[in-house]
Design a protein around this motif. Structure first.
Motif, mmCIF file in Angstrom:
data_model
loop_
_atom_site.group_PDB
_atom_site.id
_atom_site.type_symbol
_atom_site.label_atom_id
_atom_site.label_comp_id
_atom_site.label_asym_id
_atom_site.label_seq_id
_atom_site.Cartn_x
_atom_site.Cartn_y
_atom_site.Cartn_z
ATOM 1 N N ASN A 1 -17.041 16.211 33.902
ATOM 2 C CA ASN A 1 -17.357 16.351 35.502
ATOM 3 C C ASN A 1 -16.401 16.895 36.204
ATOM 4 O OD1 ASN A 1 -19.076 16.324 37.792
ATOM 5 N ND2 ASN A 1 -19.191 14.127 38.024
ATOM 6 N N SER B 1 -26.959 25.410 34.743
ATOM 7 C CA SER B 1 -26.453 24.139 35.226
ATOM 8 C C SER B 1 -24.999 24.128 35.544
ATOM 9 C CB SER B 1 -26.574 22.687 34.201
ATOM 10 O OG SER B 1 -27.925 22.661 33.888
ATOM 11 N N THR B 2 -24.244 24.805 34.486
ATOM 12 C CA THR B 2 -22.677 25.132 34.926
ATOM 13 C C THR B 2 -22.335 26.331 35.995
ATOM 14 O OG1 THR B 2 -22.527 24.568 32.428
ATOM 15 C CG2 THR B 2 -20.649 25.503 33.591
ATOM 16 N N ASP C 1 -30.338 17.097 45.664
ATOM 17 C CA ASP C 1 -30.353 17.698 44.397
ATOM 18 C C ASP C 1 -31.897 18.084 44.207
ATOM 19 O OD1 ASP C 1 -30.358 19.074 41.981
ATOM 20 O OD2 ASP C 1 -29.640 17.235 40.810
ATOM 21 N N ALA D 1 -23.271 24.303 39.495
ATOM 22 C CA ALA D 1 -21.965 23.379 39.280
ATOM 23 C C ALA D 1 -20.621 24.103 40.277
ATOM 24 C CB ALA D 1 -21.790 22.514 38.396
ATOM 25 N N GLN E 1 -26.423 18.300 38.493
ATOM 26 C CA GLN E 1 -25.982 18.651 39.855
ATOM 27 C C GLN E 1 -25.718 17.291 40.723
ATOM 28 O OE1 GLN E 1 -25.049 21.523 40.207
ATOM 29 N NE2 GLN E 1 -26.249 21.929 38.124
ATOM 30 N N HIS F 1 -22.442 15.793 39.811
ATOM 31 C CA HIS F 1 -21.452 16.272 40.700
ATOM 32 C C HIS F 1 -21.354 15.809 41.984
ATOM 33 C CE1 HIS F 1 -19.707 19.225 37.845
ATOM 34 N NE2 HIS F 1 -20.849 19.250 37.501
#
Length: 511
Positions: free
Chosen positions: A110, A159-160, A176, A163, A184, A187
């Motif tokens: 994370n 997702s990455t 989110d 982020a 999300q 994070h």
């Protein structure tokens, strides 16, 4: 259907301690599997990881159990984690002398710009960490009897991407929207006082609660419903969304299909953001949009933003023709594993829908909105398929700050300001070998969007000497004298170039 694990706080803490003690973390798994095995696992290829986990250590047992979804001996599991509590709470099932996982528990680094790294875990349906619904086979339900349309995926490329795009700064409240397994929210929980995670799928909310609780966060809440409905009139400093943006005929999978005509879901999200943003707040989302015959896609996206009062930066990263797009999502849904006639029928269904809507292609990209409160919001819509530097979040925040600067500086104010060349900007001269003078002078930024732009002699000279000591107008006067040009005419011409260099981040205002 197998019940999801119970998030008992005390026992979750002991499970988390066991995972950390065994180094069942992103770094620990990378060290164990090596780059080759780790990369293969990301491609859903398990053989290298199976070969690397034959020793029976606690870490190897946990990798086999939760990453590879292999049964392991009860005694080995007992050496790696509080096995009886994990069985009682539903993380594991016992079959004689062996146990197996009921969910995918994947270590997650994370780590984003501006925040210290921290170990976390993302909990999702078995077989769905990579590869979409097709990861569990082409049947109507998964191994645990889960309806495929209700599946909850783990961490994927989208997702990455999101982020890394999100603006990370301390905020009071974050949302989110469409949380899925809670990536999300995970994070946001590290820089927001309170995080609200919403989803239309109640199973997704259950998984998000497991992800956040196992990772040690208690500043979160969940709410069920579509789009902004679950939060009423509440406002947030940050809204992030990896929504079900797939433009598909019907709504087969909750995690990806929006259930609205065409790209209406993404448009609705953009249109609704203004009512839910605090002053200065950001809304950031991934989206698909239609390229309709006879219509400029820039105009389509501008229409989404028009009248919201929000600054907007829309970046199209890729465009697929309708056949490519249909094939991508048919494979995601496992349709390529069905009978040929069924696959062809489904494929035709997609193409029929696109033909009826006069859709020629589908764009993919990201949208960032900001509640700047400006009388004349800035809207930039561009195509950028080129490599970028991630995480991009800090550069996105700087881009919006530059819009504030440019809005408040007319030509005279631009010339009165002082500037410095941004870090890692280089100058390139392009021309034929042996030529006395270059054909083009190019400024290239090696950070963020990694832009490049042609500049004339004046622009190159300005960039070469602006170090924050002289006002821009003074530098222009000196260049005019050097080139033998009229200083008044040059002062009239330069502000346009100054705006471009500032807007694209090549030069930065001082003070």
């Amino acid at each position: 259907m197998t019940k999801l694990p119970v998030p008992d706080p005390a026992r979750l803490a002991r499970l988390r301690e066991a995972l950390l003690a065994a180094s069942y973390t992103a770094d620990g798994c990378l060290d164990l599997l090596g780059p080759t095995g780790y990369a293969a696992l990301a491609r859903s290829e398990a053989v290298p990881a199976l070969r690397a986990t034959r020793g029976g250590t606690p870490l190897e047992t946990l990798v086999r159990l939760f990453l590879l979804q292999q049964p392991v001996p009860y005694t080995a599991a007992a050496a790696a984690l509080p096995v009886d509590e994990a069985l009682a709470d539903g993380w594991l099932l016992r079959d004689g002398a062996e146990v197996r996982a009921t969910v995918d528990v994947r270590p997650y680094a994370n780590e984003v710009a501006g925040l210290d790294s921290a170990d976390a875990w993302v909990v999702s349906d078995l077989g769905c960490a990579v590869g979409g619904a097709g990861g569990i086979g082409a049947g109507a339900t998964g191994d645990a009897g889960v309806a495929r349309r209700e599946l909850v995926l783990g961490v994927g490329g989208a997702s990455t991407t999101l982020a890394n795009l999100a603006v990370r700064r301390p905020v009071r409240a974050a949302l989110d929207l469409g949380t899925g397994s809670g990536v999300q929210a995970l994070h946001a929980a590290r820089h927001a006082q309170q995080v609200t995670a919403t989803d239309l799928n109640p199973r997704a909310l259950a998984f998000a609660r497991l992800t956040l609780a196992l990772s040690g966060f208690d500043n979160t809440e969940t709410a069920e419903g579509s789009l902004f409905e679950p939060v009423g009139t509440r406002k947030f400093d940050l809204i992030v969304s990896n929504p079900p943006f797939v433009i598909s005929p019907g709504s087969r999978f909750v995690y990806r299909d929006g259930g609205m005509a065409g790209d209406e879901l993404c448009r609705s999200l953009v249109r609704g953001a203004a009512e839910h943003l605090e002053p200065g707040g950001y809304c950031q989302l991934l989206a698909n949009w239609q390229h309709v015959k006879g219509e400029d896609w820039h105009d389509r996206l501008a229409g989404w933003v028009a009248g919201t009062g929000l600054d907007a930066w829309v970046v199209q990263r890729e465009v697929q023709d309708v056949a490519q797009y249909a094939e991508l999502w048919l494979r995601d849904g496992g349709d390529h594993l069905t009978a040929a006639a069924d696959y062809q029928a489904r494929y035709n269904e997609w193409l029929d829908a696109f033909e009826a809507a006069r859709v020629e292609g589908i764009g993919f990209g990201w949208i960032t909105l900001r509640a700047a409160g400006a009388d004349r919001p800035t809207v930039r819509i561009e195509e950028w398929p080129h490599p970028i530097e991630q995480p991009l979040g800090p550069h996105i925040e700087q881009w919006f700050a530059r819009q504030d600067f440019l809005r408040t500086h007319d030509d005279a104010a631009l010339l009165a300001a002082r500037y410095t060349l941004a870090d890692e900007v280089v100058q390139e001269q392009v021309g034929a070998p042996g030529a006395e003078d270059p054909e083009h002078v190019v400024l290239r930024h090696n950070r963020g969007m990694r832009r490049a732009t042609k500049v004339d002699t004046v622009g190159a000279g300005f960039a070469g000497v602006c170090d924050g000591t002289l006002a821009a107008g003074e530098i222009v006067d000196a260049i005019a004298q050097l080139l033998g040009e009229d200083r008044v005419l040059l002062r009239d011409r330069v502000p346009e170039s100054l705006r471009m260099l500032v807007e694209q981040g090549f030069i930065e205002a001082v003070g």
